[in-house]
Enzyme design. Structure first.
Site, PDB file in Angstrom:
ATOM      1  N   ASP A  10       0.879  -1.176   0.000  1.00  0.00           N
ATOM      2  CA  ASP A  10       0.000   0.000   0.000  1.00  0.00           C
ATOM      3  C   ASP A  10       0.912   1.221   0.000  1.00  0.00           C
ATOM      4  O   ASP A  10       2.118   1.110   0.224  1.00  0.00           O
ATOM      5  CB  ASP A  10      -0.896  -0.014   1.257  1.00  0.00           C
ATOM      6  N   SER A  11       0.312   2.393  -0.204  1.00  0.00           N
ATOM      7  CA  SER A  11       1.089   3.623  -0.112  1.00  0.00           C
ATOM      8  C   SER A  11       1.574   3.860   1.325  1.00  0.00           C
ATOM      9  O   SER A  11       2.512   4.610   1.546  1.00  0.00           O
ATOM     10  CB  SER A  11       0.233   4.804  -0.567  1.00  0.00           C
ATOM     11  N   TYR A  42      -0.810   8.455  -2.520  1.00  0.00           N
ATOM     12  CA  TYR A  42      -0.898   8.127  -3.948  1.00  0.00           C
ATOM     13  C   TYR A  42      -2.169   8.744  -4.556  1.00  0.00           C
ATOM     14  O   TYR A  42      -2.220   9.033  -5.733  1.00  0.00           O
ATOM     15  CB  TYR A  42      -0.978   6.612  -4.145  1.00  0.00           C
ATOM     16  N   GLY A  43      -3.189   8.884  -3.721  1.00  0.00           N
ATOM     17  CA  GLY A  43      -4.533   9.174  -4.223  1.00  0.00           C
ATOM     18  C   GLY A  43      -4.725  10.539  -4.852  1.00  0.00           C
ATOM     19  O   GLY A  43      -5.705  10.781  -5.542  1.00  0.00           O
ATOM     20  N   CYS A  73      -4.361  -1.506  -1.902  1.00  0.00           N
ATOM     21  CA  CYS A  73      -4.510  -0.062  -2.079  1.00  0.00           C
ATOM     22  C   CYS A  73      -5.586   0.171  -3.129  1.00  0.00           C
ATOM     23  O   CYS A  73      -5.454  -0.306  -4.271  1.00  0.00           O
ATOM     24  CB  CYS A  73      -3.174   0.522  -2.548  1.00  0.00           C
ATOM     25  N   THR A  75      -6.373   2.927  -4.594  1.00  0.00           N
ATOM     26  CA  THR A  75      -5.905   3.845  -5.636  1.00  0.00           C
ATOM     27  C   THR A  75      -5.138   3.083  -6.724  1.00  0.00           C
ATOM     28  O   THR A  75      -5.374   3.277  -7.923  1.00  0.00           O
ATOM     29  CB  THR A  75      -4.986   4.916  -4.998  1.00  0.00           C
ATOM     30  N   GLU A 154      -3.294   8.478   8.936  1.00  0.00           N
ATOM     31  CA  GLU A 154      -1.832   8.361   9.101  1.00  0.00           C
ATOM     32  C   GLU A 154      -1.370   9.105  10.359  1.00  0.00           C
ATOM     33  O   GLU A 154      -0.354   8.765  10.944  1.00  0.00           O
ATOM     34  CB  GLU A 154      -1.109   8.905   7.852  1.00  0.00           C
ATOM     35  N   CYS A 188     -10.878   2.973  -0.097  1.00  0.00           N
ATOM     36  CA  CYS A 188      -9.484   3.234   0.261  1.00  0.00           C
ATOM     37  C   CYS A 188      -9.212   2.405   1.514  1.00  0.00           C
ATOM     38  O   CYS A 188     -10.016   2.417   2.452  1.00  0.00           O
ATOM     39  CB  CYS A 188      -9.295   4.719   0.539  1.00  0.00           C
ATOM     40  N   THR A 189      -8.105   1.691   1.503  1.00  0.00           N
ATOM     41  CA  THR A 189      -7.863   0.742   2.599  1.00  0.00           C
ATOM     42  C   THR A 189      -7.539   1.433   3.929  1.00  0.00           C
ATOM     43  O   THR A 189      -7.494   0.774   4.964  1.00  0.00           O
ATOM     44  CB  THR A 189      -6.736  -0.247   2.221  1.00  0.00           C
ATOM     45  N   HIS A 190      -7.329   2.733   3.895  1.00  0.00           N
ATOM     46  CA  HIS A 190      -7.163   3.464   5.163  1.00  0.00           C
ATOM     47  C   HIS A 190      -8.505   3.657   5.889  1.00  0.00           C
ATOM     48  O   HIS A 190      -8.536   3.806   7.106  1.00  0.00           O
ATOM     49  CB  HIS A 190      -6.589   4.863   4.910  1.00  0.00           C
TER      50      HIS A 190
END
Ligand code: DGL
Length: 271
Positions: A10-11, A42-43, A73, A75, A154, A188-190
């Site tokens: 992932d980013s 990245y997005g 990810c 994105t 993050e 989005c995996t976040h």
């Protein structure tokens, strides 16, 4: 059968939301996780840059002798999956297919409305929307990009009552709420780390973690190719392109455990 590890990238930290489900479904595998924290997000980047970064991410994982890759990810899955699958010979799975199937199944039994939340690049690609509509063209799919969700996660602003996170969620989700979507794809995996906050604004919607849903698709793919292992121990070795201790500190929120003795820094520009 193959005892090589599975690569996941992932980013940043978002792909870690897939790991619990992956390990639950495949406890006898070993894993290599790469989080590109030096180049996140990245997005908000162009398709060309997303393609370049994700090619490098795959080359790095392949250098670690992985047998398959999960693009954890949204994105990258939305903007570069075809390129990656056409460029490398090992199986590469993204996060779109599993989430689209789950959302369609839920929405079909309810009001037929699916919402997709994702980064700018994910929403611009319409990849989740197209995948849901391909399964069932009669479903209505609405999309909303939520770029500020990634820095909130993050930086740890994820508590249900966090003022900043709630203000931003209100800004993004008040537009979606009147549609009362039956299913909301966290594209989005976040975003699963913000599930409590998102639920404050979409209380009646089923929230779908695109990373977790990809775990079953990954397992199916490995089974089909005869690549499942019986000998791994469920270990994960972590790599990052920025400060490993910072990554470990933030990863604790996702994983609930300390990984600081098991994380290494690499220079992704070398790949
Ligand atoms: N986890 C990434 C995704 O699923 C985060 C996006 C970003 O780096 O902006 O899209």
């Amino acid at each position: 059968m193959s005892n090589k590890p599975i690569g996941i990238f992932d980013s940043g930290l978002g792909g870690l939301t897939a790991i619990n489900e992956i390990k639950r479904l495949m406890p006898n595998e070993d894993y290599i996780y790469f989080g590109d924290t030096a180049r996140i997000p990245y997005g908000t980047r162009s398709k060309e840059v997303i393609k370049k970064y994700s090619m490098q991410d795959c080359r790095f994982l392949i250098s670690k002798n992985v047998k398959a890759i999960l693009v954890a990810c949204g994105t990258v899955s939305s903007n570069a999956l075809d390129l990656l699958q056409n460029s490398f010979s090992l199986p590469i799975v993204g996060v779109i297919e599993g989430a689209a199937k789950k959302a369609a199944t839920i929405a079909e039994k309810d009001n037929g409305i699916v919402a997709v939340l994702g980064t700018d690049a994910t929403v611009a690609s319409c990849a989740f929307k197209n995948a849901v509509e391909k399964i069932n063209p009669s479903l209505k799919v609405i999309q909303k990009s939520c770029p500020m969700f990634v820095p909130l996660v993050e930086n740890g602003y994820t508590g249900r009552h966090d003022i900043a996170a709630n203000a931003i969620a209100n800004e993004y989700l008040s537009e979606i709420a009147p549609y009362r979507p039956a299913a909301v794809i966290l594209g989005c995996t976040h975003y699963p780390l913000l599930a409590d906050i998102i639920s404050n604004y979409l209380p009646d919607s089923a929230l779908i973690s695109s990373g977790s849903e990809a775990a079953a698709v990954l397992k199916e793919t490995l089974m089909e190719k005869g690549l499942l292992s019986e000998k791994g121990n469920g270990t994960t070795t972590f790599y990052t392109s920025d400060d490993p201790l910072l990554f470990a500190r933030n990863a604790k929120r996702f994983l609930g455990k300390d990984i600081s003795d098991n994380i290494y820094k690499i220079d992704i520009e070398n790949y």
